[in-house]
Scaffold this active site. Structure first.
Site, PDB file in Angstrom:
ATOM      1  N   HIS A   1     -13.384   3.807   0.840  1.00  0.00           N
ATOM      2  CA  HIS A   1     -12.271   4.474   0.153  1.00  0.00           C
ATOM      3  C   HIS A   1     -12.486   5.983   0.189  1.00  0.00           C
ATOM      4  O   HIS A   1     -13.628   6.460   0.131  1.00  0.00           O
ATOM      5  CB  HIS A   1     -12.179   3.977  -1.291  1.00  0.00           C
ATOM      6  CG  HIS A   1     -10.934   4.458  -1.971  1.00  0.00           C
ATOM      7  ND1 HIS A   1     -10.840   5.714  -2.508  1.00  0.00           N
ATOM      8  CD2 HIS A   1      -9.732   3.865  -2.166  1.00  0.00           C
ATOM      9  CE1 HIS A   1      -9.615   5.871  -3.015  1.00  0.00           C
ATOM     10  NE2 HIS A   1      -8.932   4.758  -2.824  1.00  0.00           N
TER      11      HIS A   1
ATOM     12  N   GLU B   1      -4.616   4.725   3.901  1.00  0.00           N
ATOM     13  CA  GLU B   1      -4.369   5.418   2.644  1.00  0.00           C
ATOM     14  C   GLU B   1      -4.510   6.921   2.859  1.00  0.00           C
ATOM     15  O   GLU B   1      -5.630   7.462   2.765  1.00  0.00           O
ATOM     16  CB  GLU B   1      -5.390   4.973   1.599  1.00  0.00           C
ATOM     17  CG  GLU B   1      -5.411   3.476   1.380  1.00  0.00           C
ATOM     18  CD  GLU B   1      -5.979   3.126   0.010  1.00  0.00           C
ATOM     19  OE1 GLU B   1      -5.248   2.509  -0.755  1.00  0.00           O
ATOM     20  OE2 GLU B   1      -7.114   3.507  -0.282  1.00  0.00           O
TER      21      GLU B   1
HETATM   22  P1  PGA Z   1      -2.975   4.951  -6.392  1.00  0.00           P
HETATM   23  O1  PGA Z   1      -4.375   4.583  -5.711  1.00  0.00           O
HETATM   24  O2  PGA Z   1      -2.037   3.791  -6.112  1.00  0.00           O
HETATM   25  O3  PGA Z   1      -3.262   5.098  -7.831  1.00  0.00           O
HETATM   26  O4  PGA Z   1      -2.481   6.215  -5.732  1.00  0.00           O
HETATM   27  C1  PGA Z   1      -4.382   3.999  -4.448  1.00  0.00           C
HETATM   28  C2  PGA Z   1      -5.758   3.858  -3.892  1.00  0.00           C
HETATM   29  O5  PGA Z   1      -6.604   4.734  -4.125  1.00  0.00           O
HETATM   30  O6  PGA Z   1      -6.031   2.872  -3.204  1.00  0.00           O
END
Ligand code: PGA
Length: 264
Positions: A109, A179
């Site tokens: 992540h 992401e």
């Molecule tokens: P968020 O987080 O939906 O709160 O923007 C997404 C993530 O970090 O996977």
């Protein structure tokens, strides 16, 4: 790939809808969420083809798995070390999270890459360890705003995916979550379909054998359907908007409905 832990062997593609709770929730809150989710989702027959998953802090994996009982909701870990055991104070291994009930491991992540020095090499080692133990890696990739502004998003993300999958003979157990860093969190700018379609296509082209490509970053009830409709997107990975059971279930239902709309 067949035979990943805790999963059936259906070959029908599923739409993935999951959440990482990040560093939130006490044990009591985690248990309550899991119990209410198990009740709300039931056996999942109301929404065939949608696969929900929840990724709690390591402290709550076992409790969440236990509260979910026979629910088809899958449980994951937010990270796991590449070694099976040893002198790695503060770390948790893949066999340990599997023992607690996790069948997925989130890896790489952007918060880990940014704050904890997670490199592509470590992400790769963790992917290999996760597969070695029969769990499903959920590999997170994404570019910063600066990289996107320079026009380098596709190349950056493809490089991250290729590095994560180095030495993986069969990527069919691997999920990739695209992401974009600029879209994540309360200060993120939610992405629109036009922002992501090209990068998703680039991921697909570079890793055609993966189990699915999810989109994550400020996904919420209001934009999930349009993001799920982007070609090549097989699901959504949600933070804040799914930290309530209602939020996760509502997005999962949107995903189920979007599967039922015949393509034009
Ligand atoms: P968020 O987080 O939906 O709160 O923007 C997404 C993530 O970090 O996977």
């Amino acid at each position: 790939m067949t035979g990943l832990r805790g999963e059936g062997r259906s070959h029908v593609p599923v739409t993935w809808v999951g959440t990482s709770w990040k560093m939130t929730k006490t044990l009591a809150e985690a248990r309550r969420y899991a119990r209410r989710l198990a009740d709300a989702w039931g056996d999942g027959t109301a929404m065939p083809g949608v696969q929900p998953f929840v990724i709690p802090s390591a402290t709550a994996i076992a409790a969440v798995r236990s509260e979910l009982g026979s629910s088809p909701v899958l449980v994951g870990a937010q990270d796991a070390h590449w070694e099976d055991a040893g002198a790695w104070t503060g770390e948790v291994s893949v066999p340990q999270v599997a023992d607690a009930g996790a069948v997925m491991v989130e890896i790489g992540h952007s918060e880990r890459r940014e704050h904890f020095g997670e490199t592509d090499e470590r992400v790769n080692a963790k992917v290999l360890a996760t597969l070695r133990h029969g769990l499903r890696p959920l590999v997170c990739v994404g570019e910063t705003a600066a990289v996107r502004d320079e026009g380098g998003a596709d190349a950056h993300v493809v490089r991250q995916v290729e590095a994560a999958l180095r030495g993986v003979d069969d990527p069919s157990g691997v999920l990739v979550a695209y992401e974009p860093v600029w879209a994540i969190g309360s200060r993120g700018r939610p992405a629109g379909p036009e922002d992501i379609v090209g990068v998703v296509a680039a991921i697909r082209a570079s890793a055609p054998g993966v189990a699915g490509v999810l989109y994550g970053g400020s996904v919420a009830q209001g934009n999930a359907a349009e993001l799920l409709a982007v070609p090549g997107v097989d699901g959504v990975f949600v933070g804040r908007a799914a930290w309530s059971v209602e939020g996760l279930v509502e997005i999962a239902y949107l995903a189920g409905r979007s599967r039922q709309v015949p393509s034009p």
